[in-house]
Design a protein around this motif. Structure first.
Motif, PDB file in Angstrom:
ATOM      1  N   UNK A  33     -70.834 -11.741 -34.825  1.00 48.89           N
ATOM      2  CA  UNK A  33     -70.033 -12.257 -33.575  1.00 48.89           C
ATOM      3  C   UNK A  33     -68.790 -11.164 -33.659  1.00 48.89           C
ATOM      4  N   UNK A  34     -68.889 -10.077 -32.879  1.00 42.61           N
ATOM      5  CA  UNK A  34     -68.140  -9.153 -32.544  1.00 42.61           C
ATOM      6  C   UNK A  34     -66.812  -9.409 -31.911  1.00 42.61           C
ATOM      7  N   UNK A  35     -66.923 -10.604 -30.817  1.00 42.07           N
ATOM      8  CA  UNK A  35     -66.063 -10.936 -30.187  1.00 42.07           C
ATOM      9  C   UNK A  35     -64.867 -11.821 -30.923  1.00 42.07           C
ATOM     10  N   UNK A  36     -65.480 -12.689 -31.974  1.00 45.52           N
ATOM     11  CA  UNK A  36     -64.462 -13.235 -32.809  1.00 45.52           C
ATOM     12  C   UNK A  36     -63.998 -12.417 -33.761  1.00 45.52           C
ATOM     13  N   UNK A  37     -64.748 -11.473 -34.242  1.00 44.34           N
ATOM     14  CA  UNK A  37     -64.230 -10.765 -35.275  1.00 44.34           C
ATOM     15  C   UNK A  37     -62.882  -9.734 -34.782  1.00 44.34           C
ATOM     16  N   UNK A  38     -63.256  -9.619 -33.419  1.00 50.59           N
ATOM     17  CA  UNK A  38     -62.177  -8.719 -33.029  1.00 50.59           C
ATOM     18  C   UNK A  38     -61.024  -9.581 -32.625  1.00 50.59           C
ATOM     19  N   UNK A  39     -61.183 -10.780 -32.174  1.00 54.46           N
ATOM     20  CA  UNK A  39     -60.091 -11.781 -31.878  1.00 54.46           C
ATOM     21  C   UNK A  39     -59.228 -11.749 -33.255  1.00 54.46           C
ATOM     22  N   UNK A  40     -59.813 -11.970 -34.519  1.00 48.39           N
ATOM     23  CA  UNK A  40     -59.316 -12.143 -35.688  1.00 48.39           C
ATOM     24  C   UNK A  40     -58.588 -10.950 -36.476  1.00 48.39           C
ATOM     25  N   UNK A  41     -59.545  -9.910 -36.307  1.00 45.71           N
ATOM     26  CA  UNK A  41     -59.059  -8.680 -37.056  1.00 45.71           C
ATOM     27  C   UNK A  41     -59.305  -7.460 -36.290  1.00 45.71           C
ATOM     28  N   UNK A  42     -58.202  -7.389 -34.990  1.00 54.44           N
ATOM     29  CA  UNK A  42     -58.360  -6.439 -34.076  1.00 54.44           C
ATOM     30  C   UNK A  42     -58.108  -5.175 -34.583  1.00 54.44           C
ATOM     31  N   UNK A  43     -57.259  -5.092 -35.692  1.00 53.40           N
ATOM     32  CA  UNK A  43     -56.909  -3.677 -36.489  1.00 53.40           C
ATOM     33  C   UNK A  43     -58.128  -3.258 -37.030  1.00 53.40           C
ATOM     34  N   UNK A  44     -58.699  -3.990 -37.909  1.00 52.15           N
ATOM     35  CA  UNK A  44     -60.010  -3.335 -38.545  1.00 52.15           C
ATOM     36  C   UNK A  44     -61.112  -3.159 -37.517  1.00 52.15           C
ATOM     37  N   UNK A  45     -61.075  -4.072 -36.534  1.00 47.37           N
ATOM     38  CA  UNK A  45     -62.194  -3.682 -35.606  1.00 47.37           C
ATOM     39  C   UNK A  45     -62.176  -2.467 -35.126  1.00 47.37           C
ATOM     40  N   UNK A  46     -60.992  -1.980 -34.563  1.00 47.73           N
ATOM     41  CA  UNK A  46     -60.614  -0.787 -33.824  1.00 47.73           C
ATOM     42  C   UNK A  46     -61.024   0.374 -34.895  1.00 47.73           C
ATOM     43  N   UNK A  47     -60.831   0.250 -36.243  1.00 50.28           N
ATOM     44  CA  UNK A  47     -61.076   1.353 -36.888  1.00 50.28           C
ATOM     45  C   UNK A  47     -62.682   1.448 -37.033  1.00 50.28           C
ATOM     46  N   UNK A  48     -63.544   0.707 -37.040  1.00 47.26           N
ATOM     47  CA  UNK A  48     -64.898   0.694 -37.083  1.00 47.26           C
ATOM     48  C   UNK A  48     -65.546   0.756 -35.877  1.00 47.26           C
ATOM     49  N   UNK A  49     -65.045   0.876 -34.498  1.00 49.09           N
ATOM     50  CA  UNK A  49     -65.752   1.007 -33.594  1.00 49.09           C
ATOM     51  C   UNK A  49     -65.690   2.358 -32.899  1.00 49.09           C
ATOM     52  N   UNK A  50     -66.658   2.769 -32.161  1.00 52.75           N
ATOM     53  CA  UNK A  50     -66.705   4.224 -31.630  1.00 52.75           C
ATOM     54  C   UNK A  50     -67.124   4.131 -30.102  1.00 52.75           C
ATOM     55  N   UNK A  51     -66.783   4.950 -29.553  1.00 56.87           N
ATOM     56  CA  UNK A  51     -66.815   4.960 -28.055  1.00 56.87           C
ATOM     57  C   UNK A  51     -68.258   5.756 -27.771  1.00 56.87           C
ATOM     58  N   UNK A  52     -68.991   5.283 -26.996  1.00 60.62           N
ATOM     59  CA  UNK A  52     -70.365   5.759 -26.642  1.00 60.62           C
ATOM     60  C   UNK A  52     -70.373   5.997 -25.067  1.00 60.62           C
ATOM     61  N   UNK A  53     -71.256   6.901 -24.725  1.00 58.64           N
ATOM     62  CA  UNK A  53     -71.443   7.250 -23.247  1.00 58.64           C
ATOM     63  C   UNK A  53     -73.067   7.374 -22.895  1.00 58.64           C
ATOM     64  N   UNK A  54     -73.160   6.859 -21.907  1.00 62.85           N
ATOM     65  CA  UNK A  54     -74.854   7.213 -21.344  1.00 62.85           C
ATOM     66  C   UNK A  54     -74.638   7.094 -20.118  1.00 62.85           C
ATOM     67  N   UNK A  55     -76.035   7.419 -19.424  1.00 59.00           N
ATOM     68  CA  UNK A  55     -76.186   7.768 -17.954  1.00 59.00           C
ATOM     69  C   UNK A  55     -76.768   6.460 -17.559  1.00 59.00           C
ATOM     70  N   UNK A  56     -76.557   5.732 -16.311  1.00 52.30           N
ATOM     71  CA  UNK A  56     -77.233   4.489 -15.903  1.00 52.30           C
ATOM     72  C   UNK A  56     -77.974   5.019 -14.535  1.00 52.30           C
ATOM     73  N   UNK A  57     -79.247   4.575 -14.383  1.00 57.97           N
ATOM     74  CA  UNK A  57     -79.685   4.728 -12.914  1.00 57.97           C
ATOM     75  C   UNK A  57     -79.816   3.530 -12.409  1.00 57.97           C
ATOM     76  N   UNK A  58     -79.602   3.228 -11.154  1.00 58.81           N
ATOM     77  CA  UNK A  58     -79.813   1.950 -10.600  1.00 58.81           C
ATOM     78  C   UNK A  58     -80.468   2.397  -9.104  1.00 58.81           C
ATOM     79  N   UNK A  59     -81.383   1.438  -8.415  1.00 59.21           N
ATOM     80  CA  UNK A  59     -81.765   1.783  -7.267  1.00 59.21           C
ATOM     81  C   UNK A  59     -81.983   0.420  -6.717  1.00 59.21           C
ATOM     82  N   UNK A  60     -81.267   0.177  -5.848  1.00 61.33           N
ATOM     83  CA  UNK A  60     -81.293  -1.269  -4.956  1.00 61.33           C
ATOM     84  C   UNK A  60     -81.636  -1.104  -3.548  1.00 61.33           C
TER      85      UNK A  60
END
Length: 96
Positions: A69-96
């Motif tokens: 439960x990353x949401x609860x972990x982030x709420x309780x341990x925001x400083x540790x959560x930030x140390x262990x998260x990485x930003x990712x990027x990807x391309x998303x294609x949609x057609x509607x």
């Protein structure tokens, strides 16, 4: 006809075809889900959780798993959560 007009016409055709295939995919998913429901009903009626035939094997049983439960972990341990998260990027294609 200019290249821009031709390209626009081609991309319109591509979009149209994608949408047609998406509609076909939606219909196939619906049919597959109906067949799954029928198979589950048959398994339940026969008090089975698995059947093996020449055509293949189907199973329907409870699977227990644990999720972090990353949401609860982030709420309780925001400083540790930030140390262990990485930003990712990807391309998303949609057609509607």
């Amino acid at each position: 006809m200019s290249k821009t007009t031709n390209t626009t016409t081609n991309i319109k055709d591509v979009i149209k075809e994608i949408k047609e295939y998406q509609a076909m995919q939606d219909e196939l998913k619906k049919q597959i889900n109906e067949l799954k429901e029928e198979a589950i009903e048959w398994l339940d009626e026969n008090e089975l959780d698995e059947i093996l035939t020449d055509e293949g094997k189907i199973t329907y049983r409870e699977v227990i798993s644990k999720r972090f439960n990353s949401t609860a972990f982030k709420k309780d341990f925001a400083d540790i959560y930030d140390e262990y998260t990485t930003q990712t990027s990807n391309m998303r294609f949609t057609c509607k």
